[in-house]
Design an enzyme around this catalytic site. Sequence first.
Site, PDB file in Angstrom:
ATOM      1  N   ARG A 101       0.837  -1.200   0.000  1.00  0.00           N
ATOM      2  CA  ARG A 101       0.000   0.000   0.000  1.00  0.00           C
ATOM      3  C   ARG A 101       0.873   1.253   0.000  1.00  0.00           C
ATOM      4  NH1 ARG A 101      -4.930   1.972  -1.463  1.00  0.00           N
ATOM      5  NH2 ARG A 101      -6.094   2.977   0.213  1.00  0.00           N
ATOM      6  N   THR A 399      -8.775   0.212  -9.028  1.00  0.00           N
ATOM      7  CA  THR A 399      -8.230  -1.131  -8.832  1.00  0.00           C
ATOM      8  C   THR A 399      -8.431  -2.152  -9.943  1.00  0.00           C
ATOM      9  OG1 THR A 399     -10.077  -2.066  -7.579  1.00  0.00           O
ATOM     10  CG2 THR A 399      -8.438  -0.918  -6.333  1.00  0.00           C
ATOM     11  N   GLU A 419      -6.131   4.058  -7.566  1.00  0.00           N
ATOM     12  CA  GLU A 419      -7.293   4.678  -6.950  1.00  0.00           C
ATOM     13  C   GLU A 419      -8.315   5.142  -7.975  1.00  0.00           C
ATOM     14  OE1 GLU A 419      -9.319   7.416  -5.905  1.00  0.00           O
ATOM     15  OE2 GLU A 419     -10.119   6.197  -4.286  1.00  0.00           O
ATOM     16  N   SER A 465     -10.380  -0.631   0.741  1.00  0.00           N
ATOM     17  CA  SER A 465     -11.459  -1.623   0.741  1.00  0.00           C
ATOM     18  C   SER A 465     -11.083  -2.868  -0.044  1.00  0.00           C
ATOM     19  CB  SER A 465     -12.726  -1.015   0.134  1.00  0.00           C
ATOM     20  OG  SER A 465     -13.188   0.047   0.914  1.00  0.00           O
ATOM     21  N   GLY A 487     -13.439  -1.919  -7.444  1.00  0.00           N
ATOM     22  CA  GLY A 487     -14.745  -1.336  -7.201  1.00  0.00           C
ATOM     23  C   GLY A 487     -14.840  -0.381  -6.036  1.00  0.00           C
TER      24      GLY A 487
END
Length: 581
Positions: A101, A399, A419, A465, A487
């Site tokens: 990340r 994503t 993103e 997420s 999503g």
Amino acid sequence: MLAACAHAPPAVTVEPPSQPEAGTGLSNKPGWAVRTWAVAAANPLAADAGFQMLRAGGSAVDAAIAVQMVLTLVEPQSSGIGGGAFLLHFDGHRVEAFDGRETAPAAVDDRLFIGADGKALPFYEAVVGGRAVGVPGTVRMLEMAHRQHGKLPWSRLFQPAIRLAEQGFPVSPRLHTLLAGDTHLKKDPVAAGYFYQPDGRPHRVGHELRNPALAAVLRRLAIEGARALHEGDIAQAIVEKVRSHPDNPGRMTLADLAGYQPRQRSALCHDWRASGKDWHVCGFPPPSSGAIAVAQILGILSLRPAASLPLRDGLPSADWLHEYTESARLAFADRAQYVADPDFVQPPGGSWASLLEPDYLAQRAALIASRSMRVAQPGVPGALRPAQGAMGEQLEYGTSHISIVDRWGNALAMTASIEDQFGSRQMVRGFLLNNQLTDFSFVPADALGRPIANRVQPGKRPRSSMAPTLVFDRADGRLVLTVGSPGGAQIIHYVAKTLQGVFGWGLDAQQAITLPNFGSNNGPTVLEEGRFPSHAIQSLRARGAEVREQAMTSGLQAIMRTPDGWFGGADPRREGVVMGE
């Protein structure tokens, strides 16, 4: 800190995102049966790169690296070497979580997205430019995973992407459509010159697009490793692009890039009973909220009458959808209250597992009634009520997902992102930079001055997420499914839907993926437009829910075990395929 936040604006509340990227229609997909190994990816050229590595004796990690490098080229709107990724890996014995990340630059503060007027910036004012660019982590994370689980030489894994970048690849219908509809990408001269014709129109479908600048970067990465991206002239080009934006500069430095380190974390696993069988479900821990939210939704549902409700005419019934969306509201309330980078935030009750304890889930399940709660409140899984404030709903996008099983029984689920669609719309050396910092809360505190767990802080990883997921048969420990999706916040619903479809309703991977999408992020009940009958919608409204129909462009990829080998599914809403032998 609390004094400084006393006059903070209220939490951001915006319309939930309708979809991570513009929809491009549905295409029928039959699913793919193979015997030994398989790769599922969002673009056929990327899937083929992974296929080549697996056929050459490569591992699942080898194939994932080859896939991701090609996705950087052919699916630039979704992921790439300018972004981040979560990789969940099974080596036949244990599940590992590799965290790539992005991180916030050292020079940011918690008012990064507060404008001169003291209010949170509008979303796209924050996105477009350098302000929201996080320090990318995909390549360094993949390098870490390859050291442990690679079989082929690192340099070989870049060859398919280098060849396509030099020789050209055909612009896909989806890429063409997204380019035509984007209003921000042309603002960057480098991106405009690459993606568009001189008259401003995107290159036609089938146009052979070449990217020699990216080919040169990939050659460097193949030879020098991730260091080539994080140090030297490529790193300098990234920093200059971020800091020199004329309207919206960022604060990244060479030290931020050089100092980035991936994390290896413990997977977050839980047991789940569905259709009379016990499954062991493993997902990615914080800074991702995906595994916790999926586990909470499924765990609450298993305690409700919904657990025994079948599909009706091939669709989830209104009774089941009511119970699902109420469970989702409860999970998203906890997500907003608690989940953030674990290097900065303590979990409630001293462990993230406190959010999944059977007694706690039973307490949450008891809150569901015949009428919709519309907006749920967070629970208190520990002994003390939390001191922080809840994060308001914000736009969240992006994503791409990869699922792979190799011939040795290694498997992975990897979700990668820049993103928003085309990220920050900043192009450097042939690849796009992310805008992942907009996954932080735009405001540092709630209206009462309580700090928000997912506020901006130097070196912090924004909450995600993404929900790469591996499922095992609890009886014998065998892997039975790898799945994930793009999503934004809706990823949680797309993955939960697929797990319910496969294990709750007995569907194959393709059938479960193809089911219509649905969900609630602790607001309106959202249903995929045109996929549910009017009587179901009216039934949900009669229970007090606000129901909205809209496009829900998932991009699910899954591979499930069968008696004869494996069966893969790819989302009919995107261009993905499954390849294998």
